[in-house]
Design an enzyme around this catalytic site. Structure first.
Site, PDB file in Angstrom:
ATOM      1  N   VAL A 288       0.862  -1.180   0.000  1.00 42.94           N
ATOM      2  CA  VAL A 288       0.000   0.000   0.000  1.00 42.94           C
ATOM      3  C   VAL A 288       0.899   1.230   0.000  1.00 42.94           C
ATOM      4  CG1 VAL A 288      -1.828   1.261   1.198  1.00 42.94           C
ATOM      5  CG2 VAL A 288      -1.757  -1.248   1.306  1.00 42.94           C
ATOM      6  N   CYS A 289       0.593   2.183  -0.887  1.00 42.65           N
ATOM      7  CA  CYS A 289       1.316   3.437  -0.947  1.00 42.65           C
ATOM      8  C   CYS A 289       2.813   3.182  -1.148  1.00 42.65           C
ATOM      9  CB  CYS A 289       1.035   4.229   0.333  1.00 42.65           C
ATOM     10  SG  CYS A 289       1.454   5.984   0.258  1.00 42.65           S
ATOM     11  N   THR A 290       3.667   3.804  -0.329  1.00 40.08           N
ATOM     12  CA  THR A 290       5.110   3.655  -0.508  1.00 40.08           C
ATOM     13  C   THR A 290       5.642   2.336   0.034  1.00 40.08           C
ATOM     14  OG1 THR A 290       5.467   4.903   1.536  1.00 40.08           O
ATOM     15  CG2 THR A 290       5.542   6.136  -0.537  1.00 40.08           C
TER      16      THR A 290
END
Length: 319
Positions: free
Chosen positions: A104-106
């Site tokens: 998720v995300c970075t």
């Protein structure tokens, strides 16, 4: 059917919603279909971690003692951009054993650092796509989608996109009705597949420093159906077409034509989602001129024609 185990990796400096958002989806699925998922959390040493919001999370145990899960979830946050080398080593060893590896995300930076995204297509938060591409050239970074699924590895964009990806996994496991029920319970729309853009044209482009160029950006947004040729926009900025095109790209990060394309597509998307206007009318007011021109733009960028896009993404009316 045996429960699908979900293991969320915890570390200091993670974005709390990257963990709690997807886990709420899987927990909701387990309430709806008891025994569908078993959720666990683990940190390197089994110690509590501190999230970016200051929230303290207490894991169920240590990563060293964790069993191989069906779904391994790696969240993002500043801690994923400067990860503990032991965390990267653990993900490198154990990630391939999971039936599904999810970031998720970075959190994608951890997977990339472990070499698990080499030769694969992936995404991350729009603000970090360039950095991830620069630091990991063997990874094909796509900055547009909400999430990308390449084989058993799935990467998602910023923060709430993790919820979209978790809903997609639940839909695959338990069916659309189950995923829709969970989405309604969480008060989110089950209407963002991976190919829906994760950011607007205005967010994707930098804001120009010079006022004449900022005025042109605002004009494009407010008048998508106007003549938005380089010559016309350059005249509005009181620059030569060549100087204008060069300055616009230097200050916004994209060409005038690319920016116009994004604004028109976004305008048409919003009208399809939020109004009952006909396709011909929307094509005209969005600057495409003809429904066929709009259809080609939608298929080229979103992979779906306008009518199908409206069917997927326009919320059902409530009596």
């Amino acid at each position: 059917m045996a429960p699908r185990t979900v293991l969320a990796v915890l570390f200091d400096g993670l974005q709390s919603l990257d963990v709690t958002g997807p886990l709420e989806v899987f927990a909701g699925a387990d309430l709806l279909s008891p025994g569908a998922y078993r959720i666990r959390t683990a940190s390197l040493d089994g110690a509590p971690v501190r999230t970016t919001s200051g929230l303290r999370l207490v894991p169920d145990g240590s990563l060293a003692d964790a069993r191989d899960p069906d779904i391994l979830l790696v969240p993002g946050g500043p801690g994923s951009l400067r990860p503990d080398p032991r965390l990267v080593d653990w993900v490198r060893e154990r990630g391939p054993r999971a039936a599904r590896l999810v970031s998720v995300c970075t959190g994608a930076a951890v997977l990339a650092g472990a070499g698990l995204l080499d030769g694969r297509r992936a995404t991350t938060h729009w603000a970090y796509c360039d950095r991830l591409a620069r630091e990991h050239p063997a990874v094909e970074i796509d900055p547009d989608p909400v999430y990308v699924r390449d084989g058993h590895i799935s990467t998602s964009a910023g923060v709430t996109a993790g919820i979209d990806l978790a809903l997609a996994l639940v839909e695959e496991d338990l069916g659309r009705d189950a995923a829709l029920t969970i989405a309604r319970h969480l008060v989110v729309f089950l209407r963002r597949p991976g190919n829906q853009a994760q950011f607007s044209a205005q967010l994707a482009a930098q804001t120009a420093q010079r006022e004449p160029l900022r005025d042109v950006q605002r004009w494009i947004t407010d008048h998508p159906d106007a003549d938005l040729s380089v010559d016309t926009l350059a005249a509005r900025a009181r620059l030569s077409p060549r100087h204008f095109a060069r300055a616009f790209r230097a200050e916004t990060g994209m060409t005038p034509g690319r920016y116009v394309d994004r604004v028109r597509l976004e305008h048409a998307r919003r009208l399809l989602e939020d109004t009952a206007g006909g396709v011909e009318e929307i094509a005209r007011t969005s600057g495409y001129g003809t429904p066929e021109a709009m259809r080609r733009a939608f298929v080229r960028t979103l992979g779906t024609p306008p009518a199908e896009y409206r069917r997927r993404f326009r919320p059902a009316t409530t009596p």
